[in-house]
Write a protein that holds these residues in place. Structure first.
Motif, short mmCIF file in Angstrom:
data_model
loop_
_atom_site.label_atom_id
_atom_site.label_comp_id
_atom_site.label_asym_id
_atom_site.label_seq_id
_atom_site.Cartn_x
_atom_site.Cartn_y
_atom_site.Cartn_z
N SER A 53 28.59 73.61 -89.68
CA SER A 53 28.95 74.76 -88.85
C SER A 53 28.12 75.98 -89.24
N LEU A 54 27.91 76.16 -90.54
CA LEU A 54 27.08 77.26 -91.02
C LEU A 54 25.64 77.10 -90.57
N LYS A 55 25.17 75.85 -90.54
CA LYS A 55 23.80 75.58 -90.07
C LYS A 55 23.64 75.97 -88.60
N PHE A 56 24.56 75.53 -87.75
CA PHE A 56 24.46 75.84 -86.33
C PHE A 56 24.65 77.33 -86.06
N LEU A 57 25.52 77.98 -86.84
CA LEU A 57 25.70 79.42 -86.69
C LEU A 57 24.41 80.16 -87.03
N THR A 58 23.74 79.72 -88.08
CA THR A 58 22.48 80.36 -88.48
C THR A 58 21.42 80.21 -87.41
N ILE A 59 21.28 79.01 -86.85
CA ILE A 59 20.29 78.78 -85.80
C ILE A 59 20.61 79.62 -84.57
N PHE A 60 21.90 79.70 -84.22
CA PHE A 60 22.31 80.52 -83.08
C PHE A 60 21.96 81.99 -83.29
N LEU A 61 22.24 82.51 -84.50
CA LEU A 61 21.95 83.91 -84.79
C LEU A 61 20.44 84.18 -84.77
N LEU A 62 19.65 83.23 -85.28
CA LEU A 62 18.20 83.40 -85.27
C LEU A 62 17.64 83.42 -83.85
N ILE A 63 18.21 82.59 -82.97
CA ILE A 63 17.78 82.59 -81.56
C ILE A 63 18.24 83.86 -80.86
N PHE A 64 19.48 84.26 -81.14
CA PHE A 64 20.04 85.47 -80.51
C PHE A 64 19.22 86.71 -80.87
N VAL A 65 18.90 86.86 -82.16
CA VAL A 65 18.19 88.06 -82.60
C VAL A 65 16.78 88.09 -82.04
N LEU A 66 16.22 86.92 -81.75
CA LEU A 66 14.86 86.84 -81.25
C LEU A 66 14.75 87.22 -79.78
N PHE A 67 15.78 86.91 -78.99
CA PHE A 67 15.71 87.10 -77.54
C PHE A 67 16.60 88.22 -77.00
N PHE A 68 17.59 88.66 -77.79
CA PHE A 68 18.58 89.59 -77.23
C PHE A 68 18.75 90.87 -78.04
#
Length: 370
Positions: A53-68
């Motif tokens: 869960s921590l892994k997927f949360l990290t990937i989500f945050l990295l994608i979010f910060v990059l595009f939004f």
């Protein structure tokens, strides 16, 4: 030092001179709650569900910060949550320690049982995370997370051999020297020329300022030159708390990236030495706890945490001294910041949990002998 480094500029802006200090006290208090809260659970660490869960949360945050999110100082690296800004690459550090430790421990256990365990999914995940961090861009975060990955992979291999504990400590020392040597080589003209063609302009300016700060003293070298001046002004005993000059508009980010420069100017070499000894003692203690453990998962968590503290400290200290490029990395438990303190506190919480379990096991053995 956060109050001394920030109060002057806040006064110039007609703001409360204690605002950053008050926030930092709150951040530190929450960090203590996180650390002792985690250490109170005498479990065997996070299970597969929580690490994934921590892994997927990290990937989500990295994608979010990059595009939004909007870029700050040339990088899309922060998610603003009102009074607190979260940096996904900070979350990535603790994820890398906990998740990768579990995956490598699983590989080690399967190997002992004669089962196959393929690391292809792990490697793909690491590559995806690395690419996302590069595109922010966050050179400091990339260096820290890469160091954690290298050390954990090497330790997991060494642990399968005889004299694994000794090999772990020797590897940690030698790998630290390799990392420092690699960062020193960034001063070469050929590497800087290559980076000009392949990296973000703001990142390149930091490397140019690092390579020859006095030639670019009015632009990219301004931060480093003013850091040199602050260190020079401090001498052995410093000018006294609150008497620093460079923090008064000359040194950018005096309470975060360059808090050590302010410390050197106001408390001198002695003050800096105390901080360095405290950090070195903490890192060595974490390594010792890991070396004492007979459980690979615990050992990996300790060595990963030690690598995190060492690399982050080295990048910050090296930046203010001109040994490595300025990367925006904070000095553990000294610089202003919330998410950094919380992540580091959480890592220490897991180390304390492991240390507590070791003490319980020793106590139990002593009782059995009696």
């Amino acid at each position: 030092m956060v109050y001394s480094a920030s109060s002057t500029n806040l006064a110039y802006a007609n703001a409360s001179t204690t605002s950053y200090f008050t926030r930092q006290v709150i951040f530190d208090f929450v960090g203590l709650l996180i650390m002792f809260g985690i250490s109170a659970f005498n479990s065997k660490g996070l299970n597969k569900f929580w690490t994934n869960s921590l892994k997927f949360l990290t990937i989500f945050l990295l994608i979010f910060v990059l595009f939004f999110t909007a870029p700050v100082n040339g990088a899309r690296a922060w998610i603003s949550l009102g009074a607190v800004s979260v940096q996904p690459s900070e979350v990535c550090k603790i994820m890398m320690v906990l998740w990768l430790s579990r995956e490598l421990n699983k590989r080690h256990d399967n190997k002992k049982k004669g089962k196959e365990f393929y690391l292809s999914s792990v490697i793909v995940t690491l590559l995806v995370i690395g690419v996302l961090i590069i595109f922010e861009p966050d050179f400091g975060g990339l260096c820290i997370n890469s160091s954690i990955v290298i050390v954990l992979f090497a330790v997991s291999v060494l642990c399968s051999r005889k004299n694994g504990k000794i090999g772990n400590v020797l590897f940690f020392g030698s790998s630290s020297l390799v990392v420092m040597l690699g960062l020193f080589l960034l001063k070469s003209d050929s590497i800087v020329s290559w980076m000009k063609e392949n990296f973000h302009s703001y990142t390149i300016q930091r490397f140019i300022g690092y390579q020859d700060p006095f030639t670019h003293v009015a632009t990219s070298g301004k931060q480093l030159v003013n850091s040199y001046i602050a260190i020079s002004n401090g001498g052995i005993f410093g000018l006294g708390i609150g008497n620093g000059i460079q923090k008064r508009g000359y040194l950018p980010e005096p309470y975060t990236d360059f808090v050590l420069s302010v410390t050197a100017e106001e408390l001198g070499f002695i003050g800096v030495l105390i901080i360095l000894v405290a950090l070195a003692t903490l890192i060595i203690r974490i390594i010792v706890i890991g070396a004492k453990s007979n459980v690979l998962y615990d050992r990996l968590i300790c060595y990963g945490t030690a690598t995190l503290f060492f690399t982050q400290s080295f990048l910050n200290i090296g930046a203010v001294c001109g040994l490595v490029p300025i990367t925006g990395v904070t000095l553990p438990f000294v610089s202003y910041g919330g998410s950094s303190v919380w992540i580091l506190s959480a890592c220490l919480g897991f180390v304390l949990m492991i240390s507590s379990r070791q003490k319980d096991q020793r106590r139990q053995r002593d009782l059995e002998v009696m």
